[in-house]
Design a protein around this motif. Structure first.
Motif, PDB file in Angstrom:
ATOM      1  N   MET A 196       0.871  -1.165   0.000  1.00 50.89           N
ATOM      2  CA  MET A 196       0.000   0.000   0.000  1.00 50.89           C
ATOM      3  C   MET A 196       0.912   1.221   0.000  1.00 50.89           C
ATOM      4  SD  MET A 196      -3.146   1.172   2.429  1.00 50.89           S
ATOM      5  CE  MET A 196      -4.333   0.117   1.603  1.00 50.89           C
ATOM      6  N   THR A 207       0.910   0.196   6.970  1.00 51.78           N
ATOM      7  CA  THR A 207       1.094   1.504   6.339  1.00 51.78           C
ATOM      8  C   THR A 207       1.110   2.604   7.394  1.00 51.78           C
ATOM      9  OG1 THR A 207       0.000   0.661   4.364  1.00 51.78           O
ATOM     10  CG2 THR A 207       0.239   3.042   4.528  1.00 51.78           C
ATOM     11  N   GLU A 253       1.074   5.162   0.131  1.00 53.83           N
ATOM     12  CA  GLU A 253       0.301   6.342   0.519  1.00 53.83           C
ATOM     13  C   GLU A 253       1.070   7.598   0.123  1.00 53.83           C
ATOM     14  OE1 GLU A 253      -0.822   8.021   4.716  1.00 53.83           O
ATOM     15  OE2 GLU A 253      -2.008   6.230   4.219  1.00 53.83           O
ATOM     16  N   ASN A 293      -6.515  -5.506   6.549  1.00 56.15           N
ATOM     17  CA  ASN A 293      -6.338  -4.880   7.858  1.00 56.15           C
ATOM     18  C   ASN A 293      -4.866  -4.836   8.255  1.00 56.15           C
ATOM     19  OD1 ASN A 293      -9.056  -4.325   8.213  1.00 56.15           O
ATOM     20  ND2 ASN A 293      -9.465  -6.238   9.279  1.00 56.15           N
ATOM     21  N   LYS A 313      -3.192  -2.099   6.099  1.00 56.53           N
ATOM     22  CA  LYS A 313      -3.488  -0.741   6.589  1.00 56.53           C
ATOM     23  C   LYS A 313      -2.693  -0.436   7.855  1.00 56.53           C
ATOM     24  CE  LYS A 313      -8.109  -0.696   4.587  1.00 56.53           C
ATOM     25  NZ  LYS A 313      -9.541  -0.821   4.847  1.00 56.53           N
ATOM     26  N   SER A 343      -3.870   6.923  -2.258  1.00 57.53           N
ATOM     27  CA  SER A 343      -3.062   5.713  -2.171  1.00 57.53           C
ATOM     28  C   SER A 343      -3.313   4.719  -3.299  1.00 57.53           C
ATOM     29  CB  SER A 343      -3.273   5.033  -0.818  1.00 57.53           C
ATOM     30  OG  SER A 343      -4.620   4.729  -0.611  1.00 57.53           O
TER      31      SER A 343
END
Length: 159
Positions: A30, A134, A32, A128, A131, A68
């Motif tokens: 991920m 990140t 961002e 999850n 996230k 993102s």
């Protein structure tokens, strides 16, 4: 191609299931993109181009939301995932004209979903963990952090 978030809903379960049945891992990143001082973000088209250039043609690049991207990288181990994450981070930082360890640099969370003997990783568990990783990358010195998802358990991962 760069896919939208809706694509992720179908692609992620398929890739996790395929990896489990073939006893292979799946890497996910991920990325961002931070806002600048004026609240703007780097151009998503150029950012997507840089991300796509750093991954294989068989990988799935998804525009996850306004700030993102998420990348699904089938059959990838932790070491290769880390190398790709650092390359993306360096390329995006250069494009944004910031040092890769600067607070204004992109944050990248990575997860390697490793098949367990009985239970495949679920998309919710993987997302999850991704996230959370990140968020952890925001405080990491290199702005990159990783976790492993083994079956349905999340574990720290140091590449």
């Amino acid at each position: 191609d760069v896919y939208n978030a809706k694509y992720l809903e179908s692609a992620l379960p398929i890739e996790l299931s395929k990896a489990h049945s073939q006893n292979q891992s799946v890497g996910l990143l991920m990325i961002e993109l931070p806002a600048d001082a004026e609240g703007g973000r780097p151009a998503p088209e150029k950012s997507a181009e840089l991300v796509k250039a750093a991954v294989r043609p068989t990988d799935h690049v998804v525009r996850y939301d306004e700030s993102s991207f998420l990348v699904i990288l089938p059959s990838l181990n932790a070491d290769l995932l880390h190398r790709i994450a650092v390359r993306i981070q360096d390329d995006l930082s250069e494009y944004m004209d910031v040092a890769s360890d600067d607070v204004a640099a992109p944050c990248i969370g990575g997860v390697v979903a490793v098949p367990a003997a009985r239970k495949a990783s679920t998309p919710d568990t993987v997302l999850n963990a991704l996230k959370a990783t990140t968020v952890e990358a925001h405080t990491a010195s290199q702005r990159v952090a990783f976790q492993a998802v083994v079956g349905r358990k999340v574990r720290p991962l140091v590449p």
